[in-house]
Design a protein around this motif. Structure first.
Motif, mmCIF file in Angstrom:
data_model
loop_
_atom_site.group_PDB
_atom_site.id
_atom_site.type_symbol
_atom_site.label_atom_id
_atom_site.label_comp_id
_atom_site.label_asym_id
_atom_site.label_seq_id
_atom_site.Cartn_x
_atom_site.Cartn_y
_atom_site.Cartn_z
ATOM 1 N N VAL A 35 0.842 -1.212 0.000
ATOM 2 C CA VAL A 35 0.000 0.000 0.000
ATOM 3 C C VAL A 35 0.868 1.251 0.000
ATOM 4 O O VAL A 35 0.555 2.240 -0.674
ATOM 5 N N GLU A 36 1.963 1.145 0.738
ATOM 6 C CA GLU A 36 2.876 2.303 0.752
ATOM 7 C C GLU A 36 3.396 2.571 -0.655
ATOM 8 O O GLU A 36 3.529 3.710 -1.079
ATOM 9 N N ARG A 37 3.661 1.460 -1.406
ATOM 10 C CA ARG A 37 4.137 1.622 -2.774
ATOM 11 C C ARG A 37 3.057 2.269 -3.639
ATOM 12 O O ARG A 37 3.341 3.130 -4.469
ATOM 13 N N PHE A 38 1.825 1.848 -3.382
ATOM 14 C CA PHE A 38 0.743 2.441 -4.173
ATOM 15 C C PHE A 38 0.581 3.933 -3.884
ATOM 16 O O PHE A 38 0.331 4.729 -4.785
ATOM 17 N N GLN A 39 0.713 4.281 -2.623
ATOM 18 C CA GLN A 39 0.376 5.651 -2.249
ATOM 19 C C GLN A 39 1.562 6.604 -2.277
ATOM 20 O O GLN A 39 1.387 7.801 -2.041
ATOM 21 N N SER A 40 2.759 6.065 -2.545
ATOM 22 C CA SER A 40 3.912 6.953 -2.513
ATOM 23 C C SER A 40 3.752 8.040 -3.569
ATOM 24 O O SER A 40 3.204 7.804 -4.645
ATOM 25 N N GLY B 117 -6.548 3.185 -2.526
ATOM 26 C CA GLY B 117 -7.344 2.629 -1.428
ATOM 27 C C GLY B 117 -8.027 1.331 -1.835
ATOM 28 O O GLY B 117 -8.016 0.342 -1.076
ATOM 29 N N SER B 118 -8.580 1.290 -3.045
ATOM 30 C CA SER B 118 -9.303 0.080 -3.467
ATOM 31 C C SER B 118 -8.337 -1.077 -3.662
ATOM 32 O O SER B 118 -8.647 -2.236 -3.326
ATOM 33 N N LEU B 119 -7.142 -0.780 -4.197
ATOM 34 C CA LEU B 119 -6.136 -1.833 -4.372
ATOM 35 C C LEU B 119 -5.710 -2.383 -3.016
ATOM 36 O O LEU B 119 -5.579 -3.610 -2.826
ATOM 37 N N GLY B 120 -5.494 -1.463 -2.056
ATOM 38 C CA GLY B 120 -5.103 -1.902 -0.716
ATOM 39 C C GLY B 120 -6.193 -2.781 -0.103
ATOM 40 O O GLY B 120 -5.911 -3.832 0.520
#
Lengths: 238, 389
Positions: free
Chosen positions: A131-136, A211-214
Motif C-alpha cells: 500500500v505504501e508503494r501504491f500511495q507513494s 485505497g481500493s487496491l489496498g
C-alpha cells in the motif's frame, strides 16, 4: 501638439505579447515562480503517469494471480514458481505467507503454536509495504494541487507590483504601459492553475484507486489467512 | 521496474510548449491587431493652425506674416491697403495709404508719419487725369512692393484677420466706386491681376481711397502749402467716417494685429516648436494620407470640439497637454469612449483628460465628410489648454 511625444507614446506599447516574450521580460522573482511551477507541473504529470501505469499493472497482476490461485492448483507448486523471483502485490503476499509457513515446518519439530499470528503479521507487513508503494508520491500531487495556485498568485502579485512601480517611474497611466506587466503577472497564476488543476483531480482519483487496491490485498490476505488457519488447526488436531 | 512517468511527462510538456509557442497545427495564426492610423488633430493656437498649412505651397509666407509689434502691424495694415489698392489702382493707393496712416496714427497716437504729403501731389494729379497717372505710376507700384512685399503680404493677412473692414466700404464707396471703376477700367490689366485680392480688402481700400481723394480735392482747391492740413483733415474725415460706419477700420486692424501679435508671441514662445508642428502633419506609420483631409474640414472638427471644451482651471498655467484617441462612426458620432494616449503626471493632468473626454462626448456628432471616413474614423487629438485662452 508635440508629435514626437505622441509618436513615442504610440510606439512604446509593443503589441508583441507572446508567452515567450512575456516570460523573458518578467521580473526575476516572477521568472523563478514560473519555472518552479512549470517543473512542478512536469513532476506532477510524471507521478500521474507512473501511478496510472502502476495501478494498471497491479490490477492485472492481481487478476491473473487470483485466477491461478483459485484454479485449484497446488499451493506448493505455485510457491515454487513464484518464490525465486521478486513479486509485488498479491503474489508477494502469498509468497511471504508461504515462506513463513515453510520455515515453521522446517527442522525436526514444527513450531505451529503461534504460526497463525506470525503469518498474519507477515502478511500485514507485506500489505503495508504494498500500500505504501501504491500511495507513494500521491502526497506530492496533493501538495502541488493545493499550493501552486498560491505560488502563482505570489508571482502575479509580485509582477503587478513591478508593473505599478513601472507606472510610477514612467509617470504615465495609459493602459498600454500597464498592460504588458499585468499580462506577464497573470501568466504566473495561469501556470499555477495549469499545474494545480490536474494535480488535484489526479490526487483524488489515484488515492481512491490506491485505497481500493489496498482493500483488495486485505481481502486476499484474510482469505488466505483463513485457509492457512484451517490447515494449522487440522495439523494440530492430527 | 520501468518508470515511464518522467519521460512521458517531459515529452507532454514539451509538446504543449511547442504548441503554445508555434501555434497548434492547423490553427490559424493569431492575426495582429490591425494598426489603424489616427488622424492627428491638434487644438492649437491660431498661428499654429495656419502653420499646419505649411505643408501646402500657399502657407509658406506664414512666418513673415507675424507682425512684431503693434506699430509695425499698423504700418503694415496701411501698407497692405496700399498693396492691395495698388493692384487695382496702383498710384492712388500709395499716397492714400500714407494719408491713411495719419488716420490710424490719429487714433493710435502716432503723429510722426505725416510724410504722406509728398505723395499727395501725385493723387492730385491723378484726379485731373486719372487714367494717365495710374500708368505713369504703375512703375511706382513695383517700387513700393520691393520695399515691403512682405509687409504687403502681412498686411493682407492682417486685413483678413480684421473682419470689420468689409463693412466700411459699402457705404462710403458707393460714389467712389464709380470713380474707382473708371480708374479700374484704365487699369483693367492690373485689375485682372488684382482679382486675387479679397473683396473685403478691395472695399477697405476703397474707403481709404475715398479719404485720399477728398484730400486730393481739397488740395486741388487749396494751395500745396496746405497739403499737410488737408491731408490731416482728409485722414480725420476718413477716420471719422470709418469709425462712424462701424468699428473704425484702423482700430479694428490694429486691434486684430495686436491679437495676432499676442497669439503669435505666445505660440512662438511656447516650447512646442513649429518644426514639430509641421512634422505632426504626417502620420506615424506614413499610411494615413493626411492630405486628403482639407484644412477646412480639419478646422471644422477642431472648432466643433473647442466649442464644448472647458479646460480645468490651472491647466493652462501648468503647461500640460493631453492626447486623446477616439474613433468615430460613419455618422460622425463617437464610437466608444475617448481613450487618453498619454496623461501628464501633473496633478491637473487627469482633470484635463477628463475635460477633454467630456468635450468630445458632448460635441458629437461631428460633421465630417462621409467620403473620407477612412481618414477620420480614428482621430488623435491633442488638447493644449493654452490654446483656448
Amino acid at each position: 501638439m508635440n508629435p514626437e511625444v505622441a509618436q513615442a507614446a504610440l510606439a512604446a506599447p509593443h503589441a508583441d505579447v507572446t508567452l515567450l516574450t512575456m516570460f523573458w521580460s518578467a521580473h526575476i522573482v516572477v521568472k523563478l515562480v514560473m519555472l518552479g511551477l512549470f517543473s512542478a507541473s512536469v513532476w506532477c504529470w510524471a507521478i500521474i503517469v507512473d501511478k496510472i501505469f502502476l495501478y494498471m499493472r497491479a490490477r492485472r497482476q492481481m487478476d491473473n494471480f487470483e485466477q491461478v490461485f483459485w484454479s485449484g492448483q497446488s499451493l506448493e507448486d505455485l510457491y515454487r514458481t513464484l518464490s525465486n523471483r521478486t513479486n509485488h502485490g498479491m503474489p508477494a503476499l502469498f509468497v511471504a505467507a508461504m515462506r513463513e509457513w515453510k520455515r515453521s515446518h522446517e527442522g525436526g519439530r514444527p513450531a505451529i503454536g503461534s504460526l497463525q499470528q506470525r503469518i498474519d503479521k507477515v502478511m500485514d507487513v507485506t500489505i503495508g509495504r504494498e500500500v505504501e508503494r501504491f500511495q507513494s508520491n500521491l502526497l506530492v500531487l496533493a501538495t502541488i494541487g493545493s499550493s501552486s495556485p498560491f505560488i502563482g498568485l505570489f508571482g502575479t502579485v509580485w509582477g503587478i507590483m513591478t508593473a505599478f512601480q513601472g507606472i510610477a517611474a514612467s509617470k504615465n497611466t495609459s493602459l498600454a504601459v500597464v498592460a504588458p506587466g499585468i499580462a506577464e503577472a497573470l501568466f504566473a497564476t495561469a501556470i499555477g492553475l495549469v499545474a494545480a488543476i490536474p494535480a488535484v483531480i489526479a490526487y483524488n482519483k489515484l488515492s481512491s484507486d490506491a485505497g481500493s487496491l489496498g482493500a483488495r490485498l486485505e481481502t486476499f490476505a484474510d482469505e488466505f489467512s483463513a485457509i492457512l488457519s484451517r490447515q494449522i488447526d487440522e495439523r494440530q488436531a492430527a | 521496474m520501468i518508470r515511464p512517468g518522467l519521460p512521458t511527462s517531459v515529452g507532454l510538456h514539451a509538446v504543449l510548449m511547442a504548441a503554445i509557442l508555434f501555434g497548434w497545427p492547423g490553427a490559424t495564426p493569431q492575426e495582429d491587431a490591425t494598426v489603424v492610423d489616427a488622424m492627428p488633430v491638434e487644438l492649437v493656437p491660431v498661428g499654429a493652425v495656419s502653420q499646419i498649412r505649411l505643408g501646402q505651397k500657399t502657407a509658406k509666407p506664414k512666418d513673415e506674416i507675424v507682425p512684431k509689434d503693434v506699430k509695425q502691424a499698423a504700418k503694415e495694415n496701411q501698407g497692405n491697403r496700399a498693396g492691395t489698392d495698388a493692384r487695382e489702382e496702383p498710384p492712388p493707393p500709395m499716397p492714400e495709404a500714407k494719408p491713411a496712416q495719419p488716420q490710424k496714427t490719429a487714433e493710435l497716437p502716432k503723429p510722426p508719419e505725416p510724410k504722406p504729403e509728398p505723395p499727395k501731389p501725385e493723387p492730385a494729379k491723378a484726379e485731373p487725369a486719372k487714367a494717365p497717372p495710374p500708368k505713369a505710376e504703375i512703375p511706382k507700384i513695383p517700387e513700393p512692393k520691393p520695399d515691403q512685399p512682405k509687409e504687403a503680404e502681412k498686411a493682407k493677412d492682417v486685413g483678413e484677420g480684421a473682419p470689420p473692414k468689409p463693412k466700411d466700404p459699402p457705404k462710403d464707396t458707393a460714389a467712389l466706386d464709380k470713380l474707382l471703376e473708371e480708374q479700374k477700367k484704365a487699369d483693367e490689366k492690373k485689375a485682372a491681376d488684382a482679382k486675387a485680392a479679397a473683396d473685403a480688402k478691395a472695399a477697405a481700400d476703397k474707403a481709404a481711397k475715398l479719404a485720399a481723394e477728398k484730400a486730393a480735392h481739397e488740395k486741388a482747391v487749396k494751395a500745396a502749402a496746405d497739403a499737410k492740413a488737408a491731408a490731416d483733415k482728409a485722414a480725420k474725415a476718413a477716420a471719422e467716417k470709418a469709425a462712424a460706419q462701424t468699428a473704425s477700420t484702423g482700430t479694428g486692424k490694429t486691434f486684430s494685429s495686436e491679437i495676432s501679435d499676442v497669439l503669435n508671441k505666445s505660440h512662438t514662445g511656447s516650447s512646442s516648436g513649429r518644426e514639430t508642428k509641421v512634422a505632426s502633419l504626417g502620420s506615424p506609420s506614413g499610411r494615413l494620407d493626411v492630405a486628403r483631409m482639407t484644412q477646412s474640414e480639419t478646422d471644422a472638427l477642431i472648432g466643433q470640439i473647442k466649442k464644448c471644451w472647458n479646460p480645468p482651471i490651472g491647466a493652462a498655467e501648468a503647461n500640460i497637454k493631453v492626447v486623446l484617441r477616439f474613433s468615430l462612426n460613419r455618422d460622425g458620432t463617437l464610437n466608444g469612449t475617448p481613450e487618453p494616449v498619454s496623461v501628464p503626471s501633473h496633478p491637473a493632468g487627469v482633470g484635463l483628460a477628463r475635460s477633454a473626454q467630456r468635450a468630445l462626448m458632448q460635441c458629437g456628432p461631428y460633421r465630417m465628410p462621409p467620403d473620407k471616413f477612412q481618414v477620420w474614423q480614428l482621430v488623435e487629438a491633442t488638447f493644449d489648454p493654452k490654446d483656448v485662452f
